[in-house]
Each structure stands twice: as structure tokens, then as C-alpha cells.
Design a protein around this motif. Structure first.
Motif, short mmCIF file in Angstrom:
data_model
loop_
_atom_site.label_atom_id
_atom_site.label_comp_id
_atom_site.label_asym_id
_atom_site.label_seq_id
_atom_site.Cartn_x
_atom_site.Cartn_y
_atom_site.Cartn_z
N PRO A 23 6.96 15.90 -2.14
CA PRO A 23 6.39 14.60 -1.80
C PRO A 23 7.23 13.45 -2.34
N THR A 24 7.05 12.29 -1.77
CA THR A 24 7.70 11.07 -2.25
C THR A 24 6.67 9.94 -2.22
N LYS A 25 7.04 8.82 -2.78
CA LYS A 25 6.19 7.63 -2.74
C LYS A 25 6.44 6.93 -1.41
N ILE A 26 5.43 6.96 -0.52
CA ILE A 26 5.58 6.45 0.83
C ILE A 26 4.98 5.05 0.92
N PRO A 27 5.80 4.02 1.22
CA PRO A 27 5.24 2.68 1.44
C PRO A 27 4.61 2.59 2.82
N LEU A 28 3.29 2.47 2.88
CA LEU A 28 2.60 2.34 4.16
C LEU A 28 2.60 0.89 4.62
N ILE A 29 2.36 -0.02 3.67
CA ILE A 29 2.51 -1.46 3.92
C ILE A 29 3.40 -2.01 2.82
N LYS A 30 4.45 -2.71 3.19
CA LYS A 30 5.38 -3.29 2.22
C LYS A 30 5.51 -4.77 2.52
N ASP A 31 5.18 -5.60 1.53
CA ASP A 31 5.25 -7.06 1.68
C ASP A 31 4.45 -7.53 2.90
N GLY A 32 3.33 -6.87 3.13
CA GLY A 32 2.44 -7.26 4.23
C GLY A 32 2.78 -6.66 5.58
N TYR A 52 -3.23 4.03 -2.48
CA TYR A 52 -3.71 2.89 -3.25
C TYR A 52 -3.07 1.58 -2.82
N VAL A 53 -3.79 0.50 -3.12
CA VAL A 53 -3.23 -0.86 -3.04
C VAL A 53 -2.54 -1.13 -4.37
N ASP A 54 -1.29 -1.56 -4.31
CA ASP A 54 -0.54 -1.79 -5.54
C ASP A 54 -0.94 -3.13 -6.17
N ASN A 55 -0.56 -3.30 -7.43
CA ASN A 55 -0.88 -4.51 -8.17
C ASN A 55 -0.30 -5.76 -7.53
N GLY A 56 -1.06 -6.85 -7.66
CA GLY A 56 -0.58 -8.18 -7.29
C GLY A 56 -0.32 -8.99 -8.54
N GLU A 57 -0.41 -10.30 -8.40
CA GLU A 57 0.00 -11.18 -9.51
C GLU A 57 -1.16 -11.76 -10.31
N TYR A 58 -2.41 -11.58 -9.86
CA TYR A 58 -3.52 -12.30 -10.48
C TYR A 58 -4.32 -11.41 -11.43
N SER A 59 -4.83 -12.02 -12.49
CA SER A 59 -5.75 -11.32 -13.37
C SER A 59 -7.14 -11.33 -12.74
N VAL A 91 0.85 -1.19 0.00
CA VAL A 91 0.00 0.00 0.00
C VAL A 91 0.88 1.24 0.00
N TYR A 92 0.56 2.20 -0.86
CA TYR A 92 1.38 3.40 -0.99
C TYR A 92 0.53 4.67 -0.92
N ASP A 93 1.17 5.75 -0.50
CA ASP A 93 0.64 7.10 -0.69
C ASP A 93 1.68 7.85 -1.51
N ASP A 94 1.26 8.40 -2.64
CA ASP A 94 2.22 8.97 -3.58
C ASP A 94 1.68 10.27 -4.17
N GLY A 95 2.16 11.40 -3.64
CA GLY A 95 1.74 12.70 -4.13
C GLY A 95 2.40 13.12 -5.42
N THR A 96 3.34 12.33 -5.94
CA THR A 96 4.06 12.72 -7.16
C THR A 96 3.34 12.32 -8.44
N LEU A 97 2.22 11.61 -8.33
CA LEU A 97 1.52 11.11 -9.52
C LEU A 97 0.81 12.27 -10.22
N ASN A 98 1.41 12.74 -11.29
CA ASN A 98 0.98 13.95 -11.98
C ASN A 98 -0.45 13.82 -12.51
N ARG A 99 -1.17 14.94 -12.47
CA ARG A 99 -2.52 15.10 -13.00
C ARG A 99 -3.61 14.55 -12.08
#
Length: 462
Positions: free
Chosen positions: A300-309, A349-356, A278-286
Motif C-alpha cells: 500500500p501507499t498513501k493515496i491522495p484522493l483530494i489534493k489542494d481541493g 481521512y481528512v488531513d489537518n488544516g491551519e485552524y485550531s 483527503v487521503y487513504d493510507d494503508g501504511t499507518l501501522n496498528r
């Protein structure tokens, strides 16, 4: 930038160059805005407005002084007022702020169609056209369309030598239909916004058509039966959940002020499966939550709130970073220059995982697909959300449509019950925003992919 505004920036810079307080910042803004609101056949508002405002915030011997104004020529007087206010206070707990490097930069929104060059008549005609689409069913009893654009010149100067400016263009539209059949009333709405030009609201006819269709379809949907379900949450519901139920608990002022949360929100603690990020990222333009710098002059930077659980970070203002002896993150935000910065999210946001998405559905024999979100509330780690609608899942396929889906639970248990994370992340932002500390609406974005979660309590008919 007009001459009065430019002069105020120069005066502010000179004041802070000779400042002897612990920390000081001056924020200035000049805005031009359009607001159009239609309800059914009525024009609720059609407003063209201009505003100029500023504020001074100073820290002297652990006390804050804050002054706001709309007369830029009186900046020196209001700076003196803020200093005087701070000197009159003697708090039992002295405030401190984390230091940061001196940064200088000019930022500007990239636009394809400058809404400042679009006539008010064209903006109104676009709004009216969408409103007509939203009324395109005999079952629709009411509609609402809100168009908004804001052009702002914003400058942030502080005593560390930073001078930052953001020439920003923000534009968006909200679309809603309310359908009725007998005693059943079903609203549905969508909203889009971004730091962009008029292009973000153009060619949204299909979105308006989807709104009216969804409102009408919900009239025939069955109320969900209450119980415990395995669910699949769509990207929007996933995003709202992570923003509301977890993101606010990652704001450091919430943790610092709640002893119970201090004991729970321990860095390195397991909060979910190893695939959860899970990340909070204020750098994502637009995006609606984009900030080239926060309201305390921090990039701002991309802040990992949860990393690998595992819990790996939290969001800070200068003051919470100093109190908790952690790094600043660039999350000191305010809804305008006349309000003081507090700890706020940006794009969470919750970042992508491996499943479709197909993999996730194929894994579920029976369950519930919960889609979109109407609203909700949180109380510490407990949450309640109402999905926009949903479908019963049978043999890996969505079947009949359901409504009145209320999800309730404990955020930490729910995170641990995530079984599959999709690879189809989406991010959403609308004309609404986040509320906290009396400051609303603050533009933010949220999102994630499809996620599968076991044992979610769903309220509904019995």
C-alpha cells in the motif's frame, strides 16, 4: 507456523512457479480467536475458536477461476479445480489485471501484551468489569460489551514470484449503554480496536464511564429543530462522512460501473477549498485499516484522493487499474481468504488544516456542533447521517445539548461548503467495520479534524 501450514506454503510456491496462466494467487490463513459478548446480566457468548482456510484464484484467457478450501493438504486439487472453472467460461468482457513487481516480506504485529498469553478468565473479568460500569445508572435499561481478539498467520503467494506473510494480532472492545426515561430511549456506544495486543483494551474504564454518562445525558437533551445550519463537525463525524459519502465513490469499481460517476469523478476537478486534502493510507501501522500488503500482493501507499481541493486519485484493485489504465494502489481487500478481493478503503481521512478548534468555534456566532455518529446511508452523491448528539452554538460557545440530529445533502456541495479545517486530526477504528459486496465487517479506520461547513440541511422537529 505449524508443519501442515508450512508444507502448504511450500506446495503453493512450487505450483505457482510452474504456472502458465495469466495470473494466479494462493492465500492461506490459520487463526485462533476469542469472542466474549455480554448483554445486561447475560453472557450471550464465550467462544474460543480455531480455523484454517485457503483459496486459489486464477486468470486464464480473461476468465477467473476461484476455489476455497479448509484442507491444506489438498491444495493441488483445488488449484486444478480453479483452473478448470476458468477454462469453462467464455465471458463477453475479458478480465485483465495490472502487473506488479515481485515482492517478498514477513510482517508481524508489535504487541506489548500478547493476548495469547492472557487467560480466558482474565479476558472475561475485564469484559465483566466494563459491563458493570456501563450499568452504573438507574436510567440504564440495558448494556452490551463485546470483546474480540484474533491471532492469524496469513500468507499470500502469486505467480509474479511474490511471497508475503503477516503474523497479525487484532484486538478490540465495544461498549454500549441504553438509557430510558418514560418513552425516550437513548443508546450510546464506543468501540476501539487495533492491530496490537491486549493493551488496546486495558484501562478503558474512563471510556465506559463516558458511554454511560452520554447515554443518560441524552435523555434530557432536546430534539434539534429542523432547518439549514452552519455546523462544526467533530473529528469522528468528519471521518465517517469522508469515508461513507466520498471514500466509497473513490473506489474505482464504483466509478467504472457507474457512467454518471465517470462524468463526475474526473481527475483534476475542483471538489473543495484549496485547503482540503483527503487521503487513504494503508501504511499507518496498528490502526484497524493497516495492511502491510493487500490481498493481491501489492504494497500500500498513501493515496491522495483530494489534493489542494482537486480530485487527484482513486483506489484500485489489479483489475480496475488495468481497466482504467491507472496505477495499482494496494486496495484489493477481502474479509478473509475464502472471499475474493474487491476494491476497499484502508485508513481514510481528512488531513489537518491551519485552524485550531478554538479558532473554528470563535468564528461561529450561531450554529450547530455535531458530534459522533450513529449511522447513515448514501445513494450516489446524496447522503444522510445521524450524529450521536450535538450542541447549539451561541456566540462561539457550545450551549444546550441536542439529539436526533440528521444531516442530509449532496456530498459535492458539502465539500465545497467547507469553510475552515482544524489542525486536530484524530483517527478512529472499532470492532465494527466497513461493508461492501456482501463482505462485512472489514477493519478500517477513518477520521479528520474539526471542520466548519456552511448551509447543512438538518432534519428535526418543527
Amino acid at each position: 507456523m505449524n508443519e501442515k501450514y508450512k508444507k502448504a506454503v511450500d506446495v503453493g510456491r512450487k505450483i505457482l512457479e510452474s504456472s502458465s496462466c495469466d495470473y494466479a494467487e494462493i492465500r492461506l490463513s490459520s487463526s485462533v480467536a476469542t469472542l466474549i459478548s455480554l448483554s445486561g446480566e447475560n453472557v450471550d457468548s464465550f467462544t474460543l475458536s480455531e480455523s484454517v482456510a485457503g483459496s486459489v484464484r486464477v486468470l486464464v484467457n480473461g476468465s477467473w477461476g476461484f476455489a476455497t478450501f479448509n484442507d491444506l493438504s489438498a491444495l493441488e486439487k483445488f488449484y486444478a479445480n480453479a483452473l478448470n472453472s476458468a477454462s469453462l467460461l467464455n465471458p463477453t468482457e475479458k478480465s485483465v489485471v495490472a502487473k506488479y513487481k515481485s515482492v517478498n516480506g514477513k510482517f508481524k504485529t508489535e504487541v506489548l501484551r500478547d493476548f495469547m498469553k492472557i487467560t480466558p478468565d482474565e479476558k472475561f473479568e475485564l469484559t465483566k468489569r466494563y459491563n458493570n460500569i456501563l450499568k452504573n445508572s438507574k436510567s440504564v435499561q440495558s448494556t452490551r460489551v463485546i470483546y474480540r481478539d484474533v491471532k492469524t498467520e496469513y500468507t499470500n503467494i502469486n505467480s509474479e514470484g511474490s511471497i508475503l506473510s503477516f503474523d497479525k494480532s487484532y484486538c478490540g472492545i465495544s461498549l454500549a449503554s441504553i438509557a430510558k426515561a418514560g418513552s425516550v430511549i437513548q443508546p450510546f456506544h464506543e468501540s476501539v480496536s487495533a492491530y496490537s495486543g491486549f493493551e488496546v483494551v486495558e484501562n478503558r474504564e474512563s471510556l465506559a464511564e463516558e458511554v454511560v454518562k452520554r447515554a443518560v445525558d441524552l435523555l434530557d437533551a432536546e430534539p434539534v429543530s429542523g432547518g439549514t445550519y452552519n455546523i462544526i463537525a467533530d473529528p469522528k463525524l468528519c471521518g465517517v462522512f469522508i469515508h461513507e459519502a466520498f471514500g466509497h465513490m473513490s473506489e474505482a469499481d464504483f466509478i467504472y460501473e457507474n457512467p454518471k460517476m465517470k462524468d463526475i469523478m474526473i481527475i483534476g476537478k475542483e471538489f473543495g477549498p484549496s485547503t482540503l486534502n483527503v487521503y487513504d493510507d494503508g501504511t499507518l501501522n496498528r490502526l484497524a485499516g493497516y495492511i502491510p500488503f493487500d490481498d493481491e500482493g501489492i504494497l500500500p501507499t498513501k493515496i491522495p484522493l483530494i489534493k489542494d481541493g482537486l480530485l487527484s486519485g482513486r483506489l484500485h484493485s489489479r483489475e480496475t487499474a488495468a481497466k482504467m489504465d491507472e496505477e495499482v494502489t494496494g486496495n484489493g481487500r477481502a474479509i478473509g481468504v475464502t472471499r475474493q478481493p474487491i476494491v476497499r478503503m484502508t485508513n481514510t481521512y481528512v488531513d489537518n488544516g491551519e485552524y485550531s478548534k478554538d479558532d473554528i468555534f470563535a468564528s461561529m456566532d450561531d450554529g450547530l456542533y455535531a458530534v459522533d455518529v450513529i449511522g447513515g446511508q448514501t445513494n450516489l452523491e446524496m447522503f444522510t447521517f445521524t450524529a450521536g448528539y450535538g450542541y447549539l452554538i451561541k456566540n462561539g460557545k457550545p450551549t444546550k445539548m441536542l439529539r436526533d440530529i440528521v444531516l442530509t445533502g449532496n456530498v459535492f456541495n458539502t465539500l465545497k461548503n467547507i469553510e475552515m479545517i482544524g489542525n486536530d486530526r484524530e483517527l478512529f477504528g472499532g470492532l465494527g467495520g466497513c461493508g461492501k459486496g456482501g463482505q462485512s465487517p472489514l477493519p478500517v479506520s477513518f477520521g479528520g479534524p474539526h471542520v466548519k461547513i456552511r448551509d447543512v440541511l438538518i432534519g428535526g422537529k418543527r
